[in-house]
Design a protein around this motif. Sequence first.
Motif, mmCIF file in Angstrom:
data_model
loop_
_atom_site.group_PDB
_atom_site.id
_atom_site.type_symbol
_atom_site.label_atom_id
_atom_site.label_comp_id
_atom_site.label_asym_id
_atom_site.label_seq_id
_atom_site.Cartn_x
_atom_site.Cartn_y
_atom_site.Cartn_z
ATOM 1 N N LYS A 1 0.829 -1.214 0.000
ATOM 2 C CA LYS A 1 0.000 0.000 0.000
ATOM 3 C C LYS A 1 0.860 1.258 0.000
ATOM 4 O O LYS A 1 2.075 1.193 0.134
ATOM 5 C CB LYS A 1 -0.938 0.004 1.203
ATOM 6 C CG LYS A 1 -0.222 -0.118 2.543
ATOM 7 C CD LYS A 1 -1.206 -0.262 3.685
ATOM 8 C CE LYS A 1 -0.441 -0.465 4.979
ATOM 9 N NZ LYS A 1 -1.312 -0.528 6.122
ATOM 10 N N ASN A 2 0.199 2.381 -0.147
ATOM 11 C CA ASN A 2 0.800 3.717 -0.094
ATOM 12 C C ASN A 2 1.849 3.939 -1.183
ATOM 13 O O ASN A 2 2.848 4.613 -0.978
ATOM 14 C CB ASN A 2 1.370 4.007 1.299
ATOM 15 C CG ASN A 2 0.295 3.905 2.352
ATOM 16 O OD1 ASN A 2 -0.855 4.264 2.122
ATOM 17 N ND2 ASN A 2 0.652 3.406 3.519
ATOM 18 N N HIS A 3 1.578 3.390 -2.367
ATOM 19 C CA HIS A 3 2.501 3.486 -3.495
ATOM 20 C C HIS A 3 2.826 4.934 -3.872
ATOM 21 O O HIS A 3 3.992 5.275 -4.064
ATOM 22 C CB HIS A 3 1.920 2.771 -4.722
ATOM 23 C CG HIS A 3 1.805 1.300 -4.554
ATOM 24 N ND1 HIS A 3 0.747 0.704 -3.892
ATOM 25 C CD2 HIS A 3 2.610 0.296 -4.948
ATOM 26 C CE1 HIS A 3 0.905 -0.591 -3.896
ATOM 27 N NE2 HIS A 3 2.036 -0.875 -4.527
ATOM 28 N N THR A 4 1.809 5.769 -3.980
ATOM 29 C CA THR A 4 2.006 7.144 -4.448
ATOM 30 C C THR A 4 2.898 7.936 -3.507
ATOM 31 O O THR A 4 3.849 8.599 -3.941
ATOM 32 C CB THR A 4 0.653 7.853 -4.620
ATOM 33 O OG1 THR A 4 -0.143 7.093 -5.550
ATOM 34 C CG2 THR A 4 0.828 9.256 -5.147
ATOM 35 N N ALA B 1 13.684 2.269 4.383
ATOM 36 C CA ALA B 1 13.280 3.244 5.398
ATOM 37 C C ALA B 1 12.073 4.058 4.930
ATOM 38 O O ALA B 1 11.141 4.308 5.719
ATOM 39 C CB ALA B 1 14.439 4.164 5.754
ATOM 40 N N VAL B 2 12.069 4.469 3.671
ATOM 41 C CA VAL B 2 10.938 5.251 3.146
ATOM 42 C C VAL B 2 9.671 4.392 3.117
ATOM 43 O O VAL B 2 8.592 4.850 3.507
ATOM 44 C CB VAL B 2 11.266 5.827 1.753
ATOM 45 C CG1 VAL B 2 10.027 6.421 1.095
ATOM 46 C CG2 VAL B 2 12.365 6.872 1.855
ATOM 47 N N ILE B 3 9.790 3.160 2.665
ATOM 48 C CA ILE B 3 8.622 2.266 2.630
ATOM 49 C C ILE B 3 8.092 2.048 4.038
ATOM 50 O O ILE B 3 6.879 2.126 4.277
ATOM 51 C CB ILE B 3 8.980 0.923 1.955
ATOM 52 C CG1 ILE B 3 9.269 1.157 0.466
ATOM 53 C CG2 ILE B 3 7.859 -0.095 2.140
ATOM 54 C CD1 ILE B 3 9.872 -0.044 -0.249
ATOM 55 N N ASN B 4 8.971 1.797 4.990
ATOM 56 C CA ASN B 4 8.539 1.588 6.376
ATOM 57 C C ASN B 4 7.928 2.853 6.972
ATOM 58 O O ASN B 4 6.936 2.782 7.704
ATOM 59 C CB ASN B 4 9.696 1.097 7.232
ATOM 60 C CG ASN B 4 10.072 -0.335 6.918
ATOM 61 O OD1 ASN B 4 9.254 -1.111 6.421
ATOM 62 N ND2 ASN B 4 11.312 -0.690 7.183
ATOM 63 N N ASP C 1 4.475 2.999 5.976
ATOM 64 C CA ASP C 1 3.754 1.758 6.261
ATOM 65 C C ASP C 1 3.326 1.050 4.976
ATOM 66 O O ASP C 1 2.177 0.649 4.821
ATOM 67 C CB ASP C 1 2.543 2.045 7.154
ATOM 68 C CG ASP C 1 1.915 0.794 7.724
ATOM 69 O OD1 ASP C 1 2.636 -0.201 7.928
ATOM 70 O OD2 ASP C 1 0.679 0.801 7.937
ATOM 71 N N GLY C 2 4.284 0.904 4.045
ATOM 72 C CA GLY C 2 3.981 0.328 2.736
ATOM 73 C C GLY C 2 3.800 -1.166 2.712
ATOM 74 O O GLY C 2 3.218 -1.702 1.778
ATOM 75 N N GLY C 3 4.281 -1.854 3.716
ATOM 76 C CA GLY C 3 4.136 -3.306 3.745
ATOM 77 C C GLY C 3 5.002 -3.974 2.690
ATOM 78 O O GLY C 3 4.531 -4.375 1.635
ATOM 79 N N ILE C 4 6.274 -4.107 2.969
ATOM 80 C CA ILE C 4 7.234 -4.653 2.007
ATOM 81 C C ILE C 4 6.951 -6.132 1.733
ATOM 82 O O ILE C 4 6.841 -6.931 2.657
ATOM 83 C CB ILE C 4 8.676 -4.513 2.537
ATOM 84 C CG1 ILE C 4 9.046 -3.040 2.699
ATOM 85 C CG2 ILE C 4 9.667 -5.210 1.608
ATOM 86 C CD1 ILE C 4 10.371 -2.798 3.400
ATOM 87 N N ASP C 5 6.850 -6.460 0.448
ATOM 88 C CA ASP C 5 6.820 -7.864 0.026
ATOM 89 C C ASP C 5 8.223 -8.306 -0.365
ATOM 90 O O ASP C 5 8.708 -9.325 0.081
ATOM 91 C CB ASP C 5 5.879 -8.069 -1.162
ATOM 92 C CG ASP C 5 4.427 -8.179 -0.748
ATOM 93 O OD1 ASP C 5 4.161 -8.613 0.388
ATOM 94 O OD2 ASP C 5 3.566 -7.824 -1.558
ATOM 95 N N ARG C 6 8.876 -7.497 -1.221
ATOM 96 C CA ARG C 6 10.248 -7.811 -1.634
ATOM 97 C C ARG C 6 10.904 -6.577 -2.210
ATOM 98 O O ARG C 6 10.233 -5.668 -2.678
ATOM 99 C CB ARG C 6 10.293 -8.964 -2.633
ATOM 100 C CG ARG C 6 9.664 -8.668 -3.965
ATOM 101 C CD ARG C 6 9.504 -9.887 -4.849
ATOM 102 N NE ARG C 6 8.667 -10.920 -4.315
ATOM 103 C CZ ARG C 6 7.341 -10.975 -4.444
ATOM 104 N NH1 ARG C 6 6.713 -10.043 -5.085
ATOM 105 N NH2 ARG C 6 6.660 -11.951 -3.923
#
Length: 92
Positions: free
Chosen positions: A11-14, A66-69, A72-77
């Motif tokens: 989530k939160n791609h944009t 760090a930016v994804i976290n 709260d982007g929810g890292i898959d890979r």
Amino acid sequence: MDVIITYDIKKNHTEIKKELESLGYKNTIAGVSRGTSNPVTQQLPNTTLLKYAAVNTESVFDQVTAVINKHDGGIDRIFCAQLAVSFDWSGR
């Protein structure tokens, strides 16, 4: 060194992509059109970015993580690799 990174998130791609672009990540690559000498700028897939003049792949990996976290982007890979000095590419 130039580094390419691609990531899958939930989530939160944009928000994530906008922040990474503000940190100097690029979503295009310049080159020459296949079979010609015409310059072309190729758009990269949505969750693939380039970081020019990066220190190393680890710093890019850590910054993107760090930016994804943060968002709260929810890292898959995440996959990160150094581009060869004379990197040649084909795209569509």
